[in-house]
Design an enzyme around this catalytic site. Structure first.
Site, PDB file in Angstrom:
ATOM      1  N   ASP A 178       0.880  -1.156   0.000  1.00 38.21           N
ATOM      2  CA  ASP A 178       0.000   0.000   0.000  1.00 38.21           C
ATOM      3  C   ASP A 178       0.923   1.213   0.000  1.00 38.21           C
ATOM      4  OD1 ASP A 178      -2.042   1.789   0.054  1.00 38.21           O
ATOM      5  OD2 ASP A 178      -3.184   0.772   1.622  1.00 38.21           O
TER       6      ASP A 178
HETATM    7  C1  BGC Z   1      -4.951   3.232  -0.156  1.00 35.11           C
HETATM    8  C2  BGC Z   1      -4.986   2.236  -1.277  1.00 35.11           C
HETATM    9  C3  BGC Z   1      -4.804   2.950  -2.586  1.00 35.11           C
HETATM   10  C4  BGC Z   1      -3.501   3.721  -2.547  1.00 35.11           C
HETATM   11  C5  BGC Z   1      -3.197   4.489  -3.812  1.00 35.11           C
HETATM   12  C6  BGC Z   1      -3.733   4.131  -0.205  1.00 35.11           C
HETATM   13  O1  BGC Z   1      -3.824   5.161   0.703  1.00 35.11           O
HETATM   14  O2  BGC Z   1      -5.019   2.569   1.077  1.00 35.11           O
HETATM   15  O3  BGC Z   1      -6.179   1.519  -1.256  1.00 35.11           O
HETATM   16  O4  BGC Z   1      -4.847   2.048  -3.636  1.00 35.11           O
HETATM   17  O5  BGC Z   1      -3.552   4.666  -1.482  1.00 35.11           O
HETATM   18  O6  BGC Z   1      -4.057   5.546  -3.962  1.00 35.11           O
END
Ligand code: BGC
Length: 728
Positions: free
Chosen positions: A259
């Protein structure tokens, strides 16, 4: 002619079933090995980390492309700047907004999940994305979790069955799905550091199955690790979760992506199986060297450890092998389709998912449907009647070509009615991680609403939550279980002047309903995307008969929920640690086992017609481990309208040596029936799916003895019971 249409339908069905069971085309691994031979150590390391907010490096010298990613999971996110979170300001990146995954789960229809996956995959492909960051399959543990709307509910079987076709649909476009967030990211508060502890049973029986199905049945090409910790180690480089389970037991052959900003240690990440590092803060690093991304854990620090011999080259080779494999499936697959975006058929899919996912919770004296020819005065009250819900919510925000609001949908369908609207309350703008109250005067909004309610023949209250901070939004949980912005009080005052009230709740979470016995009807309408208003009007007018079922329990109050029954250490934790004390008893498993009546139960949802099921039987009385249990049941539409019902089979182990929940969903099927029609269907359950996770032997165990198969129309509306035995 009729025959021809029928055979085309049968053919389409077969094609569909075929697509659902289609296996990944094997990649020519020898090509991958020969590329690995060509790459320098520096080039190998480059493949393992970001070069911008949403892309990772290629190797231009060898024609190896960059990988481009996008959120997910309800549409393809607008283009983001190279090195900031700002929108790039493109004019050609407006997408179709599909309904939120809670709505998709509520359809209980895997075929429609496949359509959803195909359509969103086509949009991702058109936008030249190689990885679509979705679907989310974290289990709904508490109604306060700000991100429940991006997930598939509280039941591991339902989430598994619904996630797999979505993944297959996306990937048939040559775009990798990225199932997230692996794992135990069940709340947003303290998500960046909370250390989750839970029993192995809860881990294996509740939180892992949807990921396992995504890997083994969906054959997903990428997985995103979660922010939080499990057993004192970060999820993205967790030895047990990643090395032992995901890449060991499940033999996942794809790429584990972090993530954004979830990597914390070079050696641990490298050795335990992280493949691509994304989103590690570059802001503080940008002034240092010429390229801040070189400072990522899996960049220069990784290279240094490889060069010094502290980490063996085979470690980076394994990552590169996986990344190249993903490339051969996506951006190096020369025969992948070209994709398309915001096409009419995508809007049609969005509308169909919305029509099938909305859940009718209460309908006293046939309040719904409302005759579309009515000339009555309908007061539509509530901010959510006009509020755009594709904006906000965090990374799942969308820039869509259009979003039909509930008010617009109603105005279009009920052309003879006198529709009047008042906001009633106001929530304030949607700003990420900030709560900004509205500047509008609450009292005048309320008075205006009461005024129109008083003079109307009926009231449609369109309220619920929204995508603001502390609502259904990333990086924060709800602060309480009630409707926010004074809606409960407003409803009370509306009911005092007009008793003919129907409530339409737009939310991704359960809410308390202290007013439930004073309103005529309630519809749970989720976040429905581009075609939301049209789909709602389809249902309210009766053009479409509701058939959605709740993918999670609505408790009467928060204390009735398992996670909230053990004090702060269970939710939200003490700031450092958290223990999932309700264990395997999540959602309806808790309510049924502890005999706590919910407000609305898992699997529940009304229709404008009625159904019954009779004559349930199993094909055998005694089964062994290898068997498939077949449950035959007749389902009848006993009412006057065509409709669809979800037949659900729950199982209880009557003679277990360990605690088993009262009921566990093990099979379901959505059946379409004309008024008066009946059909006999057969549902299948693998006998091994009745196993529990045995913590002593660290394996699944199927015990001998008597099991009860409960066939019903919801988790509490059981109509038929069949007893079977398991013998080894
Ligand atoms: C989220 C993810 C997301 C990523 C990119 C993170 O803060 O938890 O689900 O895909 O950001 O935007």
């Amino acid at each position: 002619m009729k025959k021809a249409i029928l055979s085309v339908t049968v053919l389409l069905l077969l094609v569909n079933i075929n697509l659902l069971s289609q296996k990944n085309t094997p990649v020519d691994e020898s090509k991958i090995e020969s590329i690995i031979q060509e790459l320098t150590l520096e080039e190998k390391v480059k493949l393992c980390h970001a070069q911008s907010k949403f892309s990772s490096h290629g190797v231009a010298r060898l024609g190896i492309p960059e990988i481009w990613m996008s959120d997910g999971p309800h549409g393809v996110r607008a283009e983001i700047e190279w090195d900031s979170w700002k929108h790039a300001g493109w004019t050609n990146d407006s997408c179709t907004a599909f309904p939120a995954l809670t709505c998709l789960a509520a359809t209980f229809n895997p075929q429609i999940s496949h359509k959803y996956g195909v359509a969103i995959g086509e949009e991702a492909r058109y936008r030249k994305k190689d990885i679509l960051l979705g679907p989310g399959v974290n289990i709904y543990r508490t109604p306060l979790n700000g991100r429940n709307f991006e997930y598939m509910g509280e039941d591991p079987y339902l989430a598994s069955v619904m996630a797999v076709p979505y993944i297959k649909g996306v990937q048939q476009n040559g775009v990798a799905a990225c199932v997230k967030h692996y794992v135990l990211n069940n709340q947003e508060v303290w998500r960046n550091h909370i250390n989750v502890k839970l029993s192995d049973r809860a881990l294996y029986e509740i939180y892992l199955p949807a990921f396992k199905a995504s890997v083994q049945e969906g054959e997903v090409w990428s997985v995103m690790g979660a922010y939080n910790k499990y057993n004192n180690q970060w999820c993205c480089h967790n030895e047990v979760l990643v090395k032992n389970i995901l890449k060991g037991d499940w033999a996942f052959d794809g790429v584990l992506v972090t993530d954004w900003g979830a990597t914390h240690d070079t050696k641990e990440a490298a050795l335990n199986g992280l493949d691509i590092e994304m989103g590690t803060g570059t802001d503080g690093l940008s002034s240092s060297s010429n390229n801040a991304y070189d400072n990522y854990y899996l960049a220069n620090p990784f290279l240094a450890l490889l060069k010094s011999g502290e980490i063996d080259e085979s470690v980076v080779d394994d990552k590169v092998r996986r990344i190249l494999r993903l490339m051969y499936r996506t951006n190096m697959n020369t025969s992948r389709p070209i994709g398309k975006m915001a096409s009419q058929d995508h809007f049609d899919v969005a509308r169909e998912v919305a029509q099938e996912g909305v859940v009718l919770l209460k309908n006293k004296k046939g309040f719904f449907p409302i005759d579309p020819q009515t000339t009555k005065t309908i007061a539509v009250i509530g901010e959510n009647a006009t509020r755009m819900m594709t904006i906000g919510g965090g990374s799942s925000e969308l820039k869509t070509v259009h979003e039909i609001s509930p008010l617009q949908g109603l105005q279009k369908r009920f052309i003879n009615a006198n529709i009047v609207h008042a906001m009633g309350y106001a929530s304030g703008p949607s700003v990420y991680s900030r709560e900004i109250p509205s500047k509008l005067d609450a009292d005048s909004l309320k008075q205006a609403a009461i005024q129109i309610a008083q003079d109307a023949d009926m009231v449609l209250f369109v309220g619920g939550l929204n995508k603001n901070h502390y609502q259904d939004c990333e990086n924060g949980d709800r602060k309480h279980y009630h409707l926010p912005f004074g809606q409960d009080e407003l409803l009370k005052e509306i009911i005092a002047v007009n008793t003919n009230v129907g409530v339409i709740l737009i939310s991704g979470n359960a809410v308390a309903m202290p007013w439930i016995s004073d309103v005529k009807a309630v519809m749970q309408a989720w976040y429905l995307g581009s075609e939301g208003g049209n789909a709602l009007a389809d249902l309210i007018s009766g053009d479409v008969n509701p058939s959605g079922k709740l993918p999670f329990t609505f408790p009467v109050s928060l204390k009735d929920n398992g996670a909230h029954s053990f004090g702060e250490i269970s939710y939200p934790g003490d700031g450092v640690h958290q223990e999932y004390k309700e264990d395997i008893l999540v959602g309806y498993r808790w309510h049924d086992t502890k005999k706590i009546k919910p407000l609305f139960e898992f699997g529940y949802g009304l229709s404008y017609t009625t159904f019954d099921i009779t004559e349930a039987s199993s094909n055998q009385a005694i089964y062994s481990k290898e068997d498939i249990i077949k449950v035959k049941v007749t389902v009848k539409n006993t009412g006057k309208k065509d409709g669809a019902e979800v037949v659900q089979v729950y199982v209880h182990d009557e003679e277990s040596s360990v605690l088993r929940p009262q009921k566990e969903l093990k099979s379901f099927e959505k059946v379409r029936l004309k008024a008066g029609e009946s059909k006999t269907i057969e549902l299948e359950i693998k006998a091994t799916n009745l196993s529990f996770y045995d913590e002593v032997n660290k394996n699944w165990k199927l015990e001998e003895g008597k099991y009860k198969l409960m066939v019903g129309l919801s988790s509490r509306d059981i109509r038929e019971v069949v007893d079977i035995h398991i013998k080894q």
